[in-house]
Design a protein around this motif. Structure first.
Motif, PDB file in Angstrom:
ATOM      1  N   LYS A  70       1.223  -0.987   0.128  1.00 44.13           N
ATOM      2  CA  LYS A  70       0.181  -0.286   0.073  1.00 44.13           C
ATOM      3  C   LYS A  70       0.960   1.155  -0.137  1.00 44.13           C
ATOM      4  O   LYS A  70       0.031   1.915  -0.783  1.00 44.13           O
ATOM      5  CB  LYS A  70      -0.391   0.485   1.314  1.00 44.13           C
ATOM      6  CG  LYS A  70      -2.470  -0.333   1.175  1.00 44.13           C
ATOM      7  CD  LYS A  70      -2.675  -1.356   2.390  1.00 44.13           C
ATOM      8  CE  LYS A  70      -3.163  -0.159   2.722  1.00 44.13           C
ATOM      9  NZ  LYS A  70      -4.194   0.494   4.391  1.00 44.13           N
ATOM     10  N   ARG A  71       1.997   1.064   1.245  1.00 43.23           N
ATOM     11  CA  ARG A  71       2.952   2.411   1.150  1.00 43.23           C
ATOM     12  C   ARG A  71       4.230   2.482   0.052  1.00 43.23           C
ATOM     13  O   ARG A  71       4.531   3.783  -0.458  1.00 43.23           O
ATOM     14  CB  ARG A  71       3.226   3.109   2.127  1.00 43.23           C
ATOM     15  CG  ARG A  71       2.558   2.344   3.074  1.00 43.23           C
ATOM     16  CD  ARG A  71       1.089   3.957   3.215  1.00 43.23           C
ATOM     17  NE  ARG A  71      -0.127   3.462   4.211  1.00 43.23           N
ATOM     18  CZ  ARG A  71      -0.282   4.283   4.473  1.00 43.23           C
ATOM     19  NH1 ARG A  71      -0.527   5.183   3.339  1.00 43.23           N
ATOM     20  NH2 ARG A  71      -1.499   3.697   5.415  1.00 43.23           N
ATOM     21  N   VAL A  72       4.201   1.681  -0.924  1.00 44.61           N
ATOM     22  CA  VAL A  72       5.193   1.508  -1.749  1.00 44.61           C
ATOM     23  C   VAL A  72       5.459   2.274  -2.901  1.00 44.61           C
ATOM     24  O   VAL A  72       5.911   3.397  -3.274  1.00 44.61           O
ATOM     25  CB  VAL A  72       5.347   0.152  -2.495  1.00 44.61           C
ATOM     26  CG1 VAL A  72       4.513  -0.107  -3.131  1.00 44.61           C
ATOM     27  CG2 VAL A  72       7.159   0.338  -3.647  1.00 44.61           C
ATOM     28  N   ASP A  73       4.465   2.648  -2.947  1.00 43.22           N
ATOM     29  CA  ASP A  73       3.795   3.841  -4.325  1.00 43.22           C
ATOM     30  C   ASP A  73       4.389   5.604  -4.019  1.00 43.22           C
ATOM     31  O   ASP A  73       4.744   6.330  -4.452  1.00 43.22           O
ATOM     32  CB  ASP A  73       3.103   4.228  -5.024  1.00 43.22           C
ATOM     33  CG  ASP A  73       1.267   4.527  -3.463  1.00 43.22           C
ATOM     34  OD1 ASP A  73       1.748   3.806  -2.139  1.00 43.22           O
ATOM     35  OD2 ASP A  73       0.270   4.692  -4.184  1.00 43.22           O
ATOM     36  N   LEU A  74       3.893   5.742  -2.793  1.00 45.66           N
ATOM     37  CA  LEU A  74       4.066   6.981  -1.929  1.00 45.66           C
ATOM     38  C   LEU A  74       5.227   7.075  -1.558  1.00 45.66           C
ATOM     39  O   LEU A  74       6.546   8.295  -1.844  1.00 45.66           O
ATOM     40  CB  LEU A  74       3.464   7.474  -0.528  1.00 45.66           C
ATOM     41  CG  LEU A  74       4.026   8.488   0.267  1.00 45.66           C
ATOM     42  CD1 LEU A  74       3.441   9.696  -0.770  1.00 45.66           C
ATOM     43  CD2 LEU A  74       3.148   8.729   1.411  1.00 45.66           C
ATOM     44  N   VAL A  75       6.114   6.180  -1.269  1.00 43.11           N
ATOM     45  CA  VAL A  75       7.566   5.954  -1.025  1.00 43.11           C
ATOM     46  C   VAL A  75       8.186   6.124  -1.851  1.00 43.11           C
ATOM     47  O   VAL A  75       9.441   7.059  -1.854  1.00 43.11           O
ATOM     48  CB  VAL A  75       7.940   4.443  -0.069  1.00 43.11           C
ATOM     49  CG1 VAL A  75      10.350   4.796   0.090  1.00 43.11           C
ATOM     50  CG2 VAL A  75       7.769   4.571   1.167  1.00 43.11           C
ATOM     51  N   MET A  76       8.001   5.597  -3.055  1.00 41.09           N
ATOM     52  CA  MET A  76       8.634   5.987  -4.571  1.00 41.09           C
ATOM     53  C   MET A  76       8.624   6.527  -4.792  1.00 41.09           C
ATOM     54  O   MET A  76       9.551   7.406  -5.656  1.00 41.09           O
ATOM     55  CB  MET A  76       8.400   4.050  -5.171  1.00 41.09           C
ATOM     56  CG  MET A  76       8.948   2.315  -4.876  1.00 41.09           C
ATOM     57  SD  MET A  76       8.583   1.300  -5.701  1.00 41.09           S
ATOM     58  CE  MET A  76       9.752   1.819  -7.205  1.00 41.09           C
ATOM     59  N   VAL A  77       7.640   7.735  -4.792  1.00 40.46           N
ATOM     60  CA  VAL A  77       6.964   9.046  -5.546  1.00 40.46           C
ATOM     61  C   VAL A  77       8.054   9.974  -4.964  1.00 40.46           C
ATOM     62  O   VAL A  77       9.315  10.619  -5.293  1.00 40.46           O
ATOM     63  CB  VAL A  77       5.896   8.964  -5.494  1.00 40.46           C
ATOM     64  CG1 VAL A  77       5.313  10.705  -5.481  1.00 40.46           C
ATOM     65  CG2 VAL A  77       5.339   8.601  -6.880  1.00 40.46           C
ATOM     66  N   PHE A  78       8.497   9.433  -3.705  1.00 41.85           N
ATOM     67  CA  PHE A  78       9.203  10.452  -2.515  1.00 41.85           C
ATOM     68  C   PHE A  78      10.861   9.941  -3.069  1.00 41.85           C
ATOM     69  O   PHE A  78      11.540  12.005  -3.557  1.00 41.85           O
ATOM     70  CB  PHE A  78       9.200  10.082  -1.427  1.00 41.85           C
ATOM     71  CG  PHE A  78      10.002  11.062  -0.186  1.00 41.85           C
ATOM     72  CD1 PHE A  78       9.472  11.833   0.280  1.00 41.85           C
ATOM     73  CD2 PHE A  78      11.147  10.330   0.572  1.00 41.85           C
ATOM     74  CE1 PHE A  78      10.084  12.881   1.533  1.00 41.85           C
ATOM     75  CE2 PHE A  78      11.822  11.077   1.223  1.00 41.85           C
ATOM     76  CZ  PHE A  78      11.767  12.683   0.933  1.00 41.85           C
ATOM     77  N   ALA A  79      10.957   8.572  -2.973  1.00 36.84           N
ATOM     78  CA  ALA A  79      12.415   8.742  -3.056  1.00 36.84           C
ATOM     79  C   ALA A  79      12.994   9.198  -4.623  1.00 36.84           C
ATOM     80  O   ALA A  79      14.029   9.745  -5.080  1.00 36.84           O
ATOM     81  CB  ALA A  79      12.741   7.491  -3.341  1.00 36.84           C
ATOM     82  N   ILE A  80      11.802   8.828  -5.876  1.00 36.05           N
ATOM     83  CA  ILE A  80      12.262   9.152  -6.879  1.00 36.05           C
ATOM     84  C   ILE A  80      12.013  10.816  -7.967  1.00 36.05           C
ATOM     85  O   ILE A  80      13.025  11.444  -8.959  1.00 36.05           O
ATOM     86  CB  ILE A  80      11.849   8.245  -8.128  1.00 36.05           C
ATOM     87  CG1 ILE A  80      12.131   6.891  -7.590  1.00 36.05           C
ATOM     88  CG2 ILE A  80      11.589   9.005  -9.594  1.00 36.05           C
ATOM     89  CD1 ILE A  80      11.826   5.798  -8.527  1.00 36.05           C
ATOM     90  N   GLN A  81      10.269  11.077  -7.453  1.00 38.48           N
ATOM     91  CA  GLN A  81      10.296  12.015  -7.956  1.00 38.48           C
ATOM     92  C   GLN A  81      10.393  13.512  -6.549  1.00 38.48           C
ATOM     93  O   GLN A  81       9.689  14.523  -7.332  1.00 38.48           O
ATOM     94  CB  GLN A  81       9.080  12.300  -7.895  1.00 38.48           C
ATOM     95  CG  GLN A  81       8.515  11.327  -9.830  1.00 38.48           C
ATOM     96  CD  GLN A  81       9.007  11.920 -10.399  1.00 38.48           C
ATOM     97  OE1 GLN A  81       8.780  13.369 -11.314  1.00 38.48           O
ATOM     98  NE2 GLN A  81       9.189  11.153 -11.626  1.00 38.48           N
ATOM     99  N   GLY A  82      10.759  13.273  -5.677  1.00 35.51           N
ATOM    100  CA  GLY A  82      10.404  14.547  -4.854  1.00 35.51           C
ATOM    101  C   GLY A  82       9.843  14.236  -3.279  1.00 35.51           C
ATOM    102  O   GLY A  82       8.838  14.161  -3.893  1.00 35.51           O
ATOM    103  N   VAL A  83       9.593  15.319  -2.774  1.00 33.96           N
ATOM    104  CA  VAL A  83       8.967  15.316  -1.697  1.00 33.96           C
ATOM    105  C   VAL A  83       8.155  16.121  -2.099  1.00 33.96           C
ATOM    106  O   VAL A  83       7.026  16.092  -1.438  1.00 33.96           O
ATOM    107  CB  VAL A  83       9.718  16.015  -0.252  1.00 33.96           C
ATOM    108  CG1 VAL A  83      10.132  17.612  -0.513  1.00 33.96           C
ATOM    109  CG2 VAL A  83       9.209  15.871   0.781  1.00 33.96           C
ATOM    110  N   GLY A  84       7.812  17.525  -2.439  1.00 36.71           N
ATOM    111  CA  GLY A  84       6.894  18.259  -3.391  1.00 36.71           C
ATOM    112  C   GLY A  84       5.896  17.070  -4.143  1.00 36.71           C
ATOM    113  O   GLY A  84       4.782  17.113  -3.439  1.00 36.71           O
ATOM    114  N   LEU A  85       6.181  16.527  -5.432  1.00 46.55           N
ATOM    115  CA  LEU A  85       5.318  15.851  -5.339  1.00 46.55           C
ATOM    116  C   LEU A  85       4.165  14.403  -4.921  1.00 46.55           C
ATOM    117  O   LEU A  85       3.474  14.281  -4.676  1.00 46.55           O
ATOM    118  CB  LEU A  85       6.000  15.254  -6.964  1.00 46.55           C
ATOM    119  CG  LEU A  85       5.743  15.738  -7.584  1.00 46.55           C
ATOM    120  CD1 LEU A  85       6.163  14.755  -9.019  1.00 46.55           C
ATOM    121  CD2 LEU A  85       4.597  15.986  -8.786  1.00 46.55           C
ATOM    122  N   ALA A  86       5.612  13.937  -3.756  1.00 50.01           N
ATOM    123  CA  ALA A  86       5.374  12.938  -2.719  1.00 50.01           C
ATOM    124  C   ALA A  86       3.489  13.700  -1.710  1.00 50.01           C
ATOM    125  O   ALA A  86       2.695  13.134  -1.417  1.00 50.01           O
ATOM    126  CB  ALA A  86       6.047  13.038  -1.927  1.00 50.01           C
ATOM    127  N   GLY A  87       4.226  14.932  -1.917  1.00 49.39           N
ATOM    128  CA  GLY A  87       2.497  15.891  -0.768  1.00 49.39           C
ATOM    129  C   GLY A  87       1.409  16.040  -1.968  1.00 49.39           C
ATOM    130  O   GLY A  87       0.624  15.350  -1.674  1.00 49.39           O
TER     131      GLY A  87
END
Length: 477
Positions: A269-286
């Motif tokens: 469930k959380r891998v998408d958020l973590v990978m968006v954070f790791a790959i695209q940065g904290v702004g897009l993760a938000g």
């Protein structure tokens, strides 16, 4: 909602008759039926309505908290808060040992003293949580690269949240197992209200920062921890707690596979958020976290049903559940499709509340509605199988989900960003749902066709009971 609330504490003949005769659109309750059964049914309905109201109010509180954080701290602040909360939830799944589920199961089967089950609940999972928190802090230097070099000073609240949450959730599961549903509902609402108050104080009357926001979450949990523990002690009438390693071994024998699968499920469930954070940065993760959170209205009804129903379905026979599960599944399809349509219609104005930068999340949100539908439907089928004592079968399927999620996210996020993450999450949830359907057919010997055989009678029943339910909801609120 339709027959979801009528599957409860009454004999087989009482629940099968209205379900088998689903061809008519009369509500499941009939004034000419057994008064004792009506009272039992209404108690079950009341309990589910209470849980649904609590989760609805909690959802509203979480939405207000999320809007406040987004408005004051922006997309980057919201992204970091979302990552800390997701990390705490993953650590929680690593720590709980599946004990909350086993306590409900063993209470329902009367296979243990309540004071022993409570003692084990308050001793062993929190001890595991403390160990996991220490290991997380010690191992963090090896994780920092995955989290874009986010320093431990910003992530340590996840470990503190884990420890305080390890008392609230297990205590609530114990209270539900003892039939104290109203207390569970009250503490759920209180937690949401206190979180909103403390976070608002931090953001608007103190020093707005991610660290201080997390202390607001922790303060709210500490208060409801104390109250929920006190409520649990009241259920044993002052008897001394009696931990038992023998009871722990027995409960772990049942819950191990639930524990393993819930951990893997949380990672999926959380891998998408973590990978968006790791790959695209904290702004897009938000931005992505807000889009993901706005799918929550689609799962509060299944969550309410599961919270009240799991201790009951554990005590039912396979023959009883085989009749009711298809009816529940068809009703859930109708309810979730209607809810998804409402969320889709209002998605843009709601996202605008968070700020103009969050409008970028509308397309991911629309895609994630599919994910939420599959997740809600999975809940009905999974309860049927878990209630039959087949907990071990889910772990392999959950590993499959995590594998699919990681692969799809790794392929799609670098190229398509948050839209790729939404497609990956929805695809992985579809695989998970199909896997449960296979388990339902192969392991539980269920009739898959009956799960999807929606008729005019189902539509009428959904509409009729939906109106009745709304009346009860408004009356209780």
């Amino acid at each position: 909602m339709p027959p979801f609330f009528y599957w409860g504490n009454h004999p087989l003949t009482d629940i099968l008759r209205p379900l088998i005769s689903a061809g008519n659109s009369k509500p499941a309750l009939d004034s000419n039926t057994n008064p004792r059964r009506d009272r039992s049914t209404m108690r079950f309905l009341d309990s589910t309505v209470r849980v649904f109201i609590a989760q609805t109010l909690s959802l509203v509180g979480a939405l207000l908290v999320s809007v406040a954080i987004s408005r004051v701290l922006g997309a980057e602040g919201k992204g970091l808060v979302a990552l800390i909360l997701a990390t705490a939830e993953i650590l929680y799944c690593l720590s709980h040992l599946g004990h909350g589920f086993s306590v409900q199961y063993f209470l329902g089967k009367k296979r243990g003293e309540p004071r022993t089950l409570l003692a084990n609940q308050l001793v062993f999972p929190p001890a595991m949580a403390l160990l996991v928190a220490v290991v997380f802090v010690a191992a963090y230097p090896y994780l920092i690269g995955l989290l874009q070099d986010t320093p431990l000073a910003e992530m340590y609240p996840a470990a503190l949240l884990l420890i305080v949450y390890m008392f609230f959730q297990p205590c609530c599961q114990y209270l539900v197992g003892r039939g104290r549903v109203s207390e569970f509902a009250n503490y759920t609402i209180l937690k949401s209200l206190l979180t909103l108050i403390f976070v608002a104080i931090v953001l608007f009357a103190w020093i707005p920062s991610v660290e201080h926001v997390m202390w607001g979450y922790i303060a709210a949990l500490v208060i409801v921890d104390a109250l929920s523990i006190r409520a649990c002690f009241k259920t044993i009438s002052g008897e001394p707690l009696k931990p038992s390693l023998a009871q722990l071994r027995e409960t772990l024998g049942y819950s191990f596979w639930i524990y393993a699968s819930s951990l893997i499920r949380e990672l999926a469930k959380r891998v998408d958020l973590v990978m968006v954070f790791a790959i695209q940065g904290v702004g897009l993760a938000g931005v992505y976290s807000v889009a993901s959170n706005l799918t929550a209205p689609l799962v509060i009804i299944p969550q309410a049903v599961q919270t009240v129903f799991f201790p009951i379905t554990s005590s039912q026979s396979s023959e009883e559940a085989a009749v009711t599960t298809p009816q529940y599944h068809r009703q859930m399809i109708l309810v979730l499709l209607a809810a998804a349509a409402v969320v889709a219609i209002f998605s843009r104005p709601v996202l605008a509340l968070f700020g103009p930068e969050f409008l970028e999340g509308q397309v991911p949100l629309l895609i994630l509605l599919g994910m939420a539908i599959f997740r809600g439907l999975t809940g009905i089928v999974s309860l049927h199988i878990l209630g039959r004592g087949k907990a071990y079968t889910v772990t392999v399927m959950t590993i499959l989900v995590l594998t699919v999620a990681v692969v799809l996210n790794a392929i799609l996020i670098p190229r398509y960003g948050t839209i790729g993450a939404a497609v990956a999450a929805t695809g992985a949830e579809l695989v998970h749902y199909v896997a449960w359907i296979v388990l339902y057919k192969v392991v539980a010997k269920g009739d898959v066709g009956a799960l999807f055989a929606i008729s005019v009678a189902d539509l009428k029943l959904t509409l009729t009971e939906g109106i009745n339910y709304l009346r009860r909801f408004l009356k209780k609120d």
